[in-house]
Design a protein around this motif. Sequence first.
Motif, short mmCIF file in Angstrom:
data_model
loop_
_atom_site.label_atom_id
_atom_site.label_comp_id
_atom_site.label_asym_id
_atom_site.label_seq_id
_atom_site.Cartn_x
_atom_site.Cartn_y
_atom_site.Cartn_z
N LEU A 26 -2.65 6.47 -1.88
CA LEU A 26 -2.12 6.61 -0.53
C LEU A 26 -2.01 5.26 0.15
CD1 LEU A 26 -4.29 9.60 0.80
CD2 LEU A 26 -1.96 9.71 -0.09
N ARG A 28 -1.15 3.48 4.28
CA ARG A 28 -0.99 3.74 5.71
C ARG A 28 0.41 3.31 6.14
NH1 ARG A 28 -4.78 4.32 10.09
NH2 ARG A 28 -6.45 3.59 8.75
N THR A 37 -0.26 6.88 9.72
CA THR A 37 -0.78 8.00 8.94
C THR A 37 -0.78 7.61 7.47
OG1 THR A 37 1.41 9.02 8.70
CG2 THR A 37 0.05 9.72 10.59
N PHE A 38 -1.61 8.28 6.70
CA PHE A 38 -1.69 8.01 5.26
C PHE A 38 -0.71 8.89 4.51
CE2 PHE A 38 -5.63 6.34 6.86
CZ PHE A 38 -5.84 5.21 6.09
N CYS A 114 4.19 -0.47 4.89
CA CYS A 114 2.88 0.08 4.53
C CYS A 114 1.83 -1.02 4.67
CB CYS A 114 2.94 0.59 3.10
SG CYS A 114 1.41 1.27 2.48
N TRP A 117 -2.22 -0.13 -0.23
CA TRP A 117 -2.34 1.03 -1.12
C TRP A 117 -3.76 1.08 -1.64
CZ3 TRP A 117 1.43 4.34 -0.84
CH2 TRP A 117 2.71 3.89 -0.53
N TYR A 120 -7.80 7.32 -3.12
CA TYR A 120 -8.69 8.12 -2.27
C TYR A 120 -9.03 9.43 -2.96
CZ TYR A 120 -7.34 4.93 1.45
OH TYR A 120 -7.13 3.80 2.21
#
Length: 148
Positions: A26, A28, A37-38, A114, A117, A120
Amino acid sequence: MENVSPSPVPKFGVAVFLLKDKTVLLGRRRSSIGHNTFALPGGHLEFGESFEECADREVEEATGLLIEKIKFLTVTNNVFYKEGKPVHAVIIFMLAAVSAHPQQLPQNIEPDKCDSWDWYDWNNLPQPLFGPLEKLVGAFDPFPSEKI
């Protein structure tokens, strides 16, 4: 004849689940829709492109990763209301494996889109999630029973 602006049309995006053990890649978002948001790596479907071609291109453009074994998972239908201008986005979710050779690490190739990365844990995702991804969490398990 009266000057009438055309109705907005849906946009199509492709988001890619890249899995490692029980983690998912993911980043941001820095874009106007879903800012901070992710989200999964992905982007807009280009004219004439297959979902698999788009997934392959967008993942490489965003992360530098080469992927393989690309498969369709599901789709979400999303309407975003921002500053009085709605955006209708159909998001096509794909599943892919990071190519094993050579050993690859995600890079932040598009820092304007972004922040970074990272991997998660699916059961402990960062918050807030991008709306289309949030729709899937809890109702969908991206981890196949068989290895891809």
